[in-house]
Scaffold this motif. Structure first.
Motif, mmCIF file in Angstrom:
data_model
loop_
_atom_site.group_PDB
_atom_site.id
_atom_site.type_symbol
_atom_site.label_atom_id
_atom_site.label_comp_id
_atom_site.label_asym_id
_atom_site.label_seq_id
_atom_site.Cartn_x
_atom_site.Cartn_y
_atom_site.Cartn_z
ATOM 1 N N CYS A 45 11.077 -22.786 26.042
ATOM 2 C CA CYS A 45 11.792 -21.991 27.039
ATOM 3 C C CYS A 45 10.882 -21.607 28.202
ATOM 4 O O CYS A 45 9.678 -21.467 28.040
ATOM 5 C CB CYS A 45 12.360 -20.720 26.393
ATOM 6 N N PHE A 47 11.332 -18.752 29.649
ATOM 7 C CA PHE A 47 11.200 -17.315 29.434
ATOM 8 C C PHE A 47 10.537 -17.080 28.074
ATOM 9 O O PHE A 47 10.469 -17.991 27.230
ATOM 10 C CB PHE A 47 12.574 -16.642 29.371
ATOM 11 N N GLN A 48 10.144 -15.846 27.872
ATOM 12 C CA GLN A 48 9.671 -15.399 26.566
ATOM 13 C C GLN A 48 10.175 -13.950 26.436
ATOM 14 O O GLN A 48 9.405 -13.011 26.511
ATOM 15 C CB GLN A 48 8.148 -15.450 26.549
ATOM 16 N N CYS A 49 11.487 -13.823 26.304
ATOM 17 C CA CYS A 49 12.105 -12.486 26.370
ATOM 18 C C CYS A 49 11.613 -11.613 25.219
ATOM 19 O O CYS A 49 11.437 -12.095 24.095
ATOM 20 C CB CYS A 49 13.622 -12.602 26.285
ATOM 21 N N TYR A 51 13.180 -9.636 23.517
ATOM 22 C CA TYR A 51 14.176 -9.518 22.450
ATOM 23 C C TYR A 51 14.555 -10.875 21.844
ATOM 24 O O TYR A 51 15.504 -10.963 21.058
ATOM 25 C CB TYR A 51 15.446 -8.835 22.981
ATOM 26 N N CYS A 52 13.836 -11.946 22.197
ATOM 27 C CA CYS A 52 14.262 -13.294 21.799
ATOM 28 C C CYS A 52 14.391 -13.415 20.285
ATOM 29 O O CYS A 52 13.444 -13.185 19.541
ATOM 30 C CB CYS A 52 13.285 -14.343 22.313
ATOM 31 N N LEU A 54 14.612 -16.059 18.610
ATOM 32 C CA LEU A 54 13.866 -17.183 18.045
ATOM 33 C C LEU A 54 12.492 -16.732 17.571
ATOM 34 O O LEU A 54 11.772 -17.484 16.939
ATOM 35 C CB LEU A 54 13.704 -18.286 19.100
ATOM 36 N N ILE A 57 8.243 -18.086 21.408
ATOM 37 C CA ILE A 57 8.466 -19.328 22.139
ATOM 38 C C ILE A 57 7.150 -20.109 22.067
ATOM 39 O O ILE A 57 6.133 -19.695 22.615
ATOM 40 C CB ILE A 57 8.860 -19.040 23.602
ATOM 41 N N GLY A 94 16.030 -22.611 22.619
ATOM 42 C CA GLY A 94 15.414 -22.400 23.920
ATOM 43 C C GLY A 94 16.390 -22.616 25.063
ATOM 44 O O GLY A 94 17.591 -22.410 24.910
ATOM 45 N N ASN A 122 19.146 -19.395 31.079
ATOM 46 C CA ASN A 122 18.400 -18.254 31.626
ATOM 47 C C ASN A 122 18.299 -18.333 33.148
ATOM 48 O O ASN A 122 17.665 -17.480 33.768
ATOM 49 C CB ASN A 122 17.013 -18.132 30.979
ATOM 50 N N LYS A 144 21.908 -15.686 32.185
ATOM 51 C CA LYS A 144 21.215 -14.454 31.801
ATOM 52 C C LYS A 144 20.639 -13.761 33.036
ATOM 53 O O LYS A 144 20.056 -14.397 33.905
ATOM 54 C CB LYS A 144 20.075 -14.834 30.855
#
Ligand code: SF4
Length: 277
Positions: A45, A47-49, A51-52, A54, A57, A94, A122, A144
């Motif tokens: 991804c 992003f590396q949110c 709250y992810c 997954l 990342i 992702g 995203n 997002k």
């Protein structure tokens, strides 16, 4: 010509899913959703949110390439319970617009099933006219947007270098202008971005999506990559952390304010709890 993947899926003792197709899982926004994972090899991804779901990342990148072949996706589809789905969702491990075979997969999924296809993105790639043209194949696109400025973007979404809040917003606006399908903006609210609300409403007024979807990170975040989190999982086999969420009263207040400031259709995860939808 069919595009081929550049790499084979990685071996991972704790992530042994063999199919790129999962579910159907119940989604509060779209009903029974069959997931299709075009990343699959690991978590990938731009992003590396914070709250992810997954967890980690592992490939933090904006590189577009074929991660898994269209042939494998279609083979996995045929072995799945796709007939039970209301919609097919491209999301997975992702950011799906990083997959170069995205439009080919959308076309083949639609031809094989006759079901609508939705892409969860995203929005970091939407500055690229090629990506926007590819998304025109989908029936719905959900973008997002969790921040109104670069400081919040860095705190919440932690993008790869070069991604700014303006590049994201201008990309979504360009998609809005070109895209004939249903366009939603998804916002994850938490104490970390709560103060961005008024500015986020201004951005929504620039975009004018068909729908705004409000959520808050209620599921625990695994500390490691967990492939099966691409579905609607409640438990995870790793230590996990629970982030601070906005509570129901705050969520209803956010919903009312966005509606008042924009006049847009707004749906909320908390309303879903009330209606048991
Ligand atoms: S955009 Fe989605 S997949 Fe990527 S880090 Fe954020 S929540 Fe995870």
């Amino acid at each position: 010509m069919t595009l081929k993947p550049a790499t084979e899926p990685a071996e991972n003792a704790t992530n042994q899913a063999t199919s790129t197709v999962y579910g159907p899982v119940r989604s509060w926004r779209v009903g029974n959703s069959l997931g299709v994972d075009l990343l699959f090899t690991t978590s990938i991804c731009s992003f590396q949110c914070v709250y992810c779901q997954l967890g980690k990342i592992l490939d933090h990148t904006a590189e577009r390439k074929v991660y898994v072949s269209t042939e494998k996706v279609m083979e996995d589809l045929r072995a799945s319970a796709w007939q039970e789905a209301d919609i097919i969702t491209l999301s997975g491990n992702g950011e799906p617009t990083l997959a170069l075979n995205l439009p080919e997969v959308i076309r083949e999924l639609k031809a094989a099933t006759g079901k609508p296809v939705m892409v969860l993105t995203n929005a970091t790639t939407l500055w690229d006219p090629q990506v926007r043209a590819e998304l025109a194949e989908a029936d719905q696109v959900f973008c997002k947007l969790d921040a109104s400025n670069d400081a919040t973007l860095q705190r919440v979404n932690r993008p790869v270098a070069g991604v700014t809040i303006r590049s994201i917003v201008e990309g979504i606006k360009a998609l809005r202008a070109e895209y004939p399908g249903y366009l939603a903006v998804q916002m994850m609210f938490m104490p970390m971005n709560r103060s961005d609300l008024a500015e986020m409403a201004e951005i929504l007024n620039e975009i004018r999506p068909d729908e705004v979807q409000l959520n808050t990170p209620r599921r625990p975040v695994p500390r490691e990559w967990f492939m099966e989190s691409r579905g609607n999982h409640e438990g995870v086999p790793y230590p996990a952390v629970q982030l601070k969420t906005v509570d129901r009263d705050e969520a209803l207040d956010i919903e009312a304010q966005i509606r008042e400031l924009t006049g847009l259709k707004v749906v909320s995860i908390y309303r879903k709890d009330e209606t048991k939808a």
